[in-house]
Design a protein around this motif. Structure first.
Motif, mmCIF file in Angstrom:
data_model
loop_
_atom_site.group_PDB
_atom_site.id
_atom_site.type_symbol
_atom_site.label_atom_id
_atom_site.label_comp_id
_atom_site.label_asym_id
_atom_site.label_seq_id
_atom_site.Cartn_x
_atom_site.Cartn_y
_atom_site.Cartn_z
ATOM 1 N N PRO A 150 1.046 -0.947 0.339
ATOM 2 C CA PRO A 150 0.095 0.528 -0.209
ATOM 3 C C PRO A 150 1.416 1.200 -0.176
ATOM 4 O O PRO A 150 2.114 1.305 0.195
ATOM 5 N N LEU A 151 0.100 2.211 -0.394
ATOM 6 C CA LEU A 151 0.941 3.392 -0.989
ATOM 7 C C LEU A 151 0.896 4.462 1.441
ATOM 8 O O LEU A 151 -0.758 4.723 1.537
ATOM 9 N N ILE A 152 1.901 5.393 1.667
ATOM 10 C CA ILE A 152 1.521 5.904 2.897
ATOM 11 C C ILE A 152 2.128 7.372 2.657
ATOM 12 O O ILE A 152 3.130 6.851 2.705
ATOM 13 N N LEU A 153 1.268 8.052 2.652
ATOM 14 C CA LEU A 153 1.855 9.381 2.589
ATOM 15 C C LEU A 153 1.711 10.155 4.013
ATOM 16 O O LEU A 153 0.601 10.436 4.892
ATOM 17 N N PRO A 154 2.265 10.519 4.064
ATOM 18 C CA PRO A 154 2.662 11.562 5.826
ATOM 19 C C PRO A 154 2.080 13.116 4.968
ATOM 20 O O PRO A 154 2.073 13.418 4.173
ATOM 21 N N GLU A 166 7.007 10.802 -2.353
ATOM 22 C CA GLU A 166 6.956 11.661 -0.759
ATOM 23 C C GLU A 166 6.514 10.095 0.092
ATOM 24 O O GLU A 166 6.051 10.352 1.545
ATOM 25 N N ALA A 167 6.383 8.883 -0.936
ATOM 26 C CA ALA A 167 5.545 8.145 0.212
ATOM 27 C C ALA A 167 7.035 7.466 0.789
ATOM 28 O O ALA A 167 7.788 6.808 0.727
ATOM 29 N N VAL A 168 6.422 6.301 2.550
ATOM 30 C CA VAL A 168 7.082 6.035 3.511
ATOM 31 C C VAL A 168 7.220 4.962 3.039
ATOM 32 O O VAL A 168 6.049 4.153 2.217
ATOM 33 N N ARG A 169 8.415 3.798 3.424
ATOM 34 C CA ARG A 169 8.138 2.277 3.741
ATOM 35 C C ARG A 169 6.515 1.375 4.105
ATOM 36 O O ARG A 169 6.471 2.539 5.626
ATOM 37 N N CYS A 170 6.045 0.130 4.323
ATOM 38 C CA CYS A 170 5.161 0.473 4.592
ATOM 39 C C CYS A 170 5.093 -0.922 5.852
ATOM 40 O O CYS A 170 5.445 -2.235 6.192
ATOM 41 N N THR A 171 5.974 0.423 6.885
ATOM 42 C CA THR A 171 6.174 -0.769 7.849
ATOM 43 C C THR A 171 6.274 0.818 9.792
ATOM 44 O O THR A 171 5.867 1.519 9.506
ATOM 45 N N VAL A 172 5.748 -0.275 10.524
ATOM 46 C CA VAL A 172 5.334 0.542 12.039
ATOM 47 C C VAL A 172 5.922 2.050 12.481
ATOM 48 O O VAL A 172 6.414 3.064 13.158
ATOM 49 N N CYS A 219 -4.952 1.942 -0.847
ATOM 50 C CA CYS A 219 -4.428 0.448 -1.649
ATOM 51 C C CYS A 219 -6.360 0.295 -2.149
ATOM 52 O O CYS A 219 -6.727 0.487 -1.814
ATOM 53 N N PRO A 220 -6.306 -0.276 -3.231
ATOM 54 C CA PRO A 220 -7.256 -1.054 -4.089
ATOM 55 C C PRO A 220 -8.611 -0.468 -2.826
ATOM 56 O O PRO A 220 -10.102 -0.915 -3.686
ATOM 57 N N LEU A 221 -8.843 -1.450 -1.987
ATOM 58 C CA LEU A 221 -9.713 -1.633 -1.472
ATOM 59 C C LEU A 221 -9.581 -0.984 -0.114
ATOM 60 O O LEU A 221 -10.541 -1.427 0.488
ATOM 61 N N ALA A 222 -8.995 -0.034 0.479
ATOM 62 C CA ALA A 222 -8.952 0.598 1.341
ATOM 63 C C ALA A 222 -8.200 1.856 1.379
ATOM 64 O O ALA A 222 -7.380 2.785 0.348
ATOM 65 N N LEU A 223 -9.008 2.640 2.637
ATOM 66 C CA LEU A 223 -8.584 4.391 2.640
ATOM 67 C C LEU A 223 -8.764 4.245 4.115
ATOM 68 O O LEU A 223 -9.748 4.626 4.186
ATOM 69 N N LEU A 224 -7.561 4.976 4.419
ATOM 70 C CA LEU A 224 -7.683 4.910 6.099
ATOM 71 C C LEU A 224 -6.391 6.414 6.451
ATOM 72 O O LEU A 224 -5.462 6.956 5.239
ATOM 73 N N LEU A 225 -6.534 7.257 7.589
ATOM 74 C CA LEU A 225 -5.882 8.143 7.731
ATOM 75 C C LEU A 225 -5.924 7.867 9.634
ATOM 76 O O LEU A 225 -6.770 7.821 9.924
ATOM 77 N N TRP A 226 -4.712 7.964 9.222
ATOM 78 C CA TRP A 226 -3.597 7.472 10.862
ATOM 79 C C TRP A 226 -3.515 9.139 11.893
ATOM 80 O O TRP A 226 -2.692 9.680 10.782
ATOM 81 N N ARG A 232 -2.632 -4.942 9.037
ATOM 82 C CA ARG A 232 -2.282 -5.820 7.458
ATOM 83 C C ARG A 232 -2.403 -5.124 6.731
ATOM 84 O O ARG A 232 -1.766 -5.876 5.995
ATOM 85 N N LEU A 233 -1.844 -3.895 6.793
ATOM 86 C CA LEU A 233 -1.060 -3.171 5.759
ATOM 87 C C LEU A 233 0.227 -2.747 5.515
ATOM 88 O O LEU A 233 1.205 -2.204 5.189
ATOM 89 N N LEU A 234 0.510 -3.089 7.104
ATOM 90 C CA LEU A 234 1.695 -2.679 7.196
ATOM 91 C C LEU A 234 2.667 -4.039 6.700
ATOM 92 O O LEU A 234 3.092 -4.609 7.776
ATOM 93 N N VAL A 235 2.808 -3.682 5.391
ATOM 94 C CA VAL A 235 2.802 -5.627 5.097
ATOM 95 C C VAL A 235 4.499 -6.050 4.786
ATOM 96 O O VAL A 235 5.241 -6.731 5.139
ATOM 97 N N GLU A 236 5.813 -4.767 5.449
ATOM 98 C CA GLU A 236 7.417 -5.140 5.775
ATOM 99 C C GLU A 236 7.182 -5.502 7.502
ATOM 100 O O GLU A 236 8.421 -6.653 7.843
ATOM 101 N N ASP A 237 6.062 -5.642 8.407
ATOM 102 C CA ASP A 237 6.379 -5.946 9.446
ATOM 103 C C ASP A 237 5.757 -7.282 9.751
ATOM 104 O O ASP A 237 5.100 -7.810 8.848
#
Length: 880
Positions: free
Chosen positions: A733-737, A752-758, A771-778, A850-855
């Motif tokens: 997934p795409l993580i944009l700050p 400007e995307a960052v890696r999929c890790t906590v 990602c094509p099936l989810a849109l989250l704002l953390w 579930r979207l932090l696929v590197e962890d």
């Protein structure tokens, strides 16, 4: 004057050091090696002890720190990994983990360090790969010629120009250089295949696929049926041409003869079939236009939900939009309406009648229509009659003992289309509990058969009905407004096998769900589709098609796939195998021929052809491969095989195949001076390990405790039809700050995307995850109050509530840019995505984990660092 970028098979980006690489790394080529290689201390697995590592800079006595770098001489990434003496096999749930107590915040308390002491930050990064490709190709032109090199990534905004090869919008190959020898192909373990998206839309600045009349085109091969393309080679001054698909010569009719000049016909540039890899033929014969058929559940349970009035209201609004003040081709769209419970209610919408007539069919076993006239009427002639019927539907009084079945409505809709001899869309609005129809307790049930069945296999009655829909060109779309019962039936088998889909809603009482339903209905009605689709595949005679994967009903012939309908997003994968050695001078020709009927009834044939190189050097196959295409191919293959094979064996076979692939590349590319501790990856495949690990631990292949069967069925059906771009962003997934600084008033970019890790999530920041099936704002727990005020109109973190949200429209740079970015991401998705707010520390944060696929994933899947370590060590063992 600015020249477009020219692509060559030997063109590669300059060497870029990875984090942790020392600029003074010593190089000392051995006398026997023509290329320089990097030397590191010996890291033999049998001589190393386990040393815990938390940072890249920590080292053991007498050893260098871990590092990873690009070796330009060998066109591969290399680096030091620290093996351990005891390597355990990866279990079904990934790498075995110690038992730990459940943390209050799954994300905030999860650990990203590798259990083997590897620093994840120095490993190959998908974000870095995407960034490098954007730097090289964004805003430039990639020329797609015969035997051209690897195209830019699907996420890179660039112009693709067709000069004899179909562009990567339509076809992406797992490798652009096939091995000449069958044994070399088998040893490399690199799958030879193609991912084709036949109706893909050109991007801005690219020309549409040219259309030519059937009578004006030069005819193709009379022996095998392949269509004319630049792959055909001309002989005897244009009197004959050689077909690479069957190796036979064809005589050119005198009516279409033209002389040749240097091996090309003089009219080459005037005819797209001679000069372009993609073109379309408009056939002379036309069929009937597609229709729109609406089926509404009016059973007692549907009436009790209280949602029927809103459903009918939205349908009326959509029909009004189709039949606007300006008359278009949609105004001539034929529309039909029926309602159902345990019976079928048909409506005669003929404008000649003073009022619409309703006909009730009670015998639904042997379904026969009482009349045909008036069931399908042009929208411009019956819109007011339809609106009147829809307004009265919510006033129906259904008998309490009447139940409804969505399969019954499919059978009735199919019967209407068959009698009208027309293809079309069948939209079903189902509000009752989902059932499998009358065959639920038959011998074809899940538990009644002695043959082991997968949970992904549909009932025999559904498969049989789907095959009839495919033959008729009936695309089924179901909107479900009832809560799915645990262990109940899933309504998606027929829709996804007919080019349609299933969209479920919790309740239409909330405004957000009403907006989502409105957007989904509009997208479904207005989506341009091809009907009665047949896709044929031709490939050079030295090779054969060994597999086809996607969302369709497999037939006896893998060279031909039939589908009820196809849209511009749907992609399929094909796998190829050698019959005999290839001719290196001719290469490999692949042609996809799509025959279909358009919405207006036109019969069209679209042809896509690519010509790939063939090489005697195994390394060329690896160096002309691309990680995201391999991911898409593996995803479609495994998700298709999940119908028959156990999931555990699929995961193990995938891991074994990738391990042997990397071992083969290491054996072919490395010299004796390369230390066993060095990680060696091909240039364009350095993202393969993280992609493959994400696929292995996806909910479809590795279910977690909170993954329901319905969710997994829905995920599989949606993902298996995705194109390369959507598949890559689904598994990474795409993580944009988000920033509120005045200097960053524009939308965040992909760079400007960052890696999929906590470890990428700062408690003081805001992040949009897509990602094509989810849109989250953390939202981090330490976000400044003034930032919260600009985005949420509140300055207190505790006032925020996790869940679906609609951002307030505020006049500041952060709010404007964030809402614009959300709209842009939502418009690119195939389904309507509802923004979900996730606060740091909340229990629903697991949806983000579930979207932090590197962890490490909640379902037990291994982290990226640990999985890469296992691949590396197992590859070393295969070489030894």
């Amino acid at each position: 004057m600015e020249f477009p970028a020219v692509n060559h098979s030997c063109t590669h980006p300059p060497a870029q050091p990875w984090a942790g690489q020392s600029p003074s790394t010593p190089t000392m080529p051995p006398p026997s090696c023509p290329f320089p290689s990097y030397h590191y201390p010996n890291l033999n697995p049998d001589q190393q002890s386990v040393t815990p590592m938390t940072h890249m800079t920590e080292t053991t006595a007498g050893h260098r720190p871990q590092s990873l770098y690009w070796d330009s001489s060998q066109q591969s990434y290399q680096g030091v990994l620290k093996p351990v003496p005891e390597i355990t096999n990866m279990t079904n749930q990934g790498i075995p983990q110690r038992s730990v107590s459940l943390p209050t915040s799954p994300v905030s308390n999860s650990k990203t360090e590798s259990r083997y002491g590897l620093d994840p930050q120095i490993l190959p990064s998908v974000v870095q790969v995407i960034k490098e490709d954007r730097i090289q190709w964004e805003g430039k032109v990639f020329v797609s010629e015969c035997k051209s090199s690897v195209p830019p990534l699907s996420s890179t905004q660039c112009t693709l120009e067709d000069r004899g090869n179909a562009t990567a919008r339509f076809i992406r190959c797992t490798s652009y250089s096939f091995p000449v020898d069958p044994q070399s192909a088998q040893k490399s373990r690199l799958p030879l295949g193609a991912v084709v998206c036949p109706l893909a839309r050109p991007e801005k600045g690219e020309r549409d696929v040219p259309v030519c009349e059937a009578g004006d085109c030069v005819k193709g091969c009379a022996h095998c049926g392949a269509f004319m393309s630049p792959a055909m080679s001309w002989q005897d001054c244009g009197q004959r041409f050689y077909c690479p698909f069957c190796h036979k010569l064809n005589e050119v009719p005198w009516q279409s003869y033209q002389p040749t000049n240097q091996g090309r016909r003089v009219d080459c540039e005037k005819k797209p079939e001679l000069s372009l890899g993609s073109y379309e033929i408009l056939e002379k014969q036309t069929g009937k236009a597609a229709v729109l058929l609406l089926a509404i559940d009016v059973s007692a349970s549907a009436m009790r939900t209280g949602q029927l009035g809103h459903i009918c209201k939205q349908i009326c609004s959509q029909l009004q939009a189709l039949n606007g003040p300006e008359e278009t081709e949609l105004s001539d769209l034929r529309v039909g309406l029926m309602t159902y419970d345990s019976r079928i209610h048909l409506y005669n919408l003929s404008p000649a009648l003073s009022r619409p007539h309703m006909m009730v069919i009670t015998d639904c076993e042997e379904l026969e229509l009482p009349v045909v006239e008036g069931l399908l009427v042009p929208l411009k002639d019956c819109r007011h009659i339809l609106e009147r019927v829809l307004q009265e539907i919510s006033l129906f009084n259904s008998e309490p003992d009447r139940f409804s079945s969505q399969e019954l409505s499919v059978s009735a809709g199919l019967k209407i289309l068959q009698d009208a001899a027309s293809p079309g869309k069948l939209l079903i609005f189902h509000s009752s509990p989902v059932s499998e129809g009358s065959n639920l307790k038959s011998s074809s049930g899940f538990f009644s058969s002695s043959k082991v069945k997968s949970i992904f296999q549909g009932p025999d009655s559904s498969i049989s009905l789907a095959k009839e829909c495919v033959s008729q060109g009936c695309s089924v779309h179901i909107f479900v407004f009832s809560h799915q019962e645990v262990g109940g039936a899933w309504p998606g088998h027929i829709p996804f096998l007919t080019g349609g889909g299933v969209i479920c809603y919790n309740s239409l009482q909330s405004e957000l769900e009403q907006e989502r339903f409105r957007a989904d209905l509009s997208r479904c009605v207005n989506m341009q589709m091809a009907f009665k689709v047949q896709l044929r595949v031709f490939i050079s005679k030295e090779m054969r098609i060994s597999g086809c994967y996607g969302s369709f009903i497999a037939g006896p012939d893998s060279c031909c796939v039939a589908m009820a309908a196809l849209d511009w997003r749907t992609a399929l994968a094909f796998e190829f195998t050698h019959n005999k050695p290839l001719d290196e001078s001719r290469g490999v020709a692949i042609q996809f021929v799509l025959s279909y009927s358009s919405s207006s009834g036109e019969n069209r044939t679209r042809i896509h052809t690519v010509i790939l190189s063939a090489s005697c050097h195994p390394l060329d196959t690896f160096r002309s491969s691309q990680a995201e295409t391999l991911l898409t191919f593996y995803c479609k293959k495994l998700y298709s095989l999940a119908l028959e094979s156990p999931l555990q064996s699929l995961r193990e076979e995938l891991q074994t195949e990738v391990t042997e692939m990397l071992a083969c590349f290491r054996k072919q590319s490395c010299t004796t001076s390369v230390s066993p501790g060095q990680l060696v990856l091909p240039q364009f495949l350095k993202a393969v390990p993280v992609y493959i690990n994400s696929l292995r631990k996806s909910d479809v292949l590795l279910p977690g405790l909170r993954s329901s069967v319905h969710q997994r069925l829905q995920l599989r059906s949606l993902i298996i039809s995705m194109d390369t771009r959507s598949t890559a962003s689904q598994f990474y997934p795409l993580i944009l700050p988000l920033s509120d600084s005045a200097d960053n008033a524009n939308m965040p970019s992909l760079g400007e995307a960052v890696r999929c890790t906590v470890s990428s999530l700062d408690p003081g920041g805001l992040y949009l995850i897509f990602c094509p099936l989810a849109l989250l704002l953390w939202v981090g727990s330490c976000v400044p109050p003034h930032t919260l005020l600009q985005l949420f109109n509140t300055n207190s973190f505790s006032y925020l509530t996790s869940g679906e949200i609609k951002l307030p429209a505020l006049e500041n740079s952060l709010s404007i840019s964030t809402r614009a970015l959300i709209c842009s991401l939502q418009s690119s998705a195939a389904v309507t995505l509802q923004l979900k707010l996730v606060r740091e520390g909340d229990s629903c944060e697991e949806s983000l984990q579930r979207l932090l696929v590197e962890d490490k994933s909640p379902n037990g899947g291994a982290s990226y660092a640990d999985f890469l370590f296992h691949l590396h060590v197992n590859a070393l063992r295969l070489i030894v």
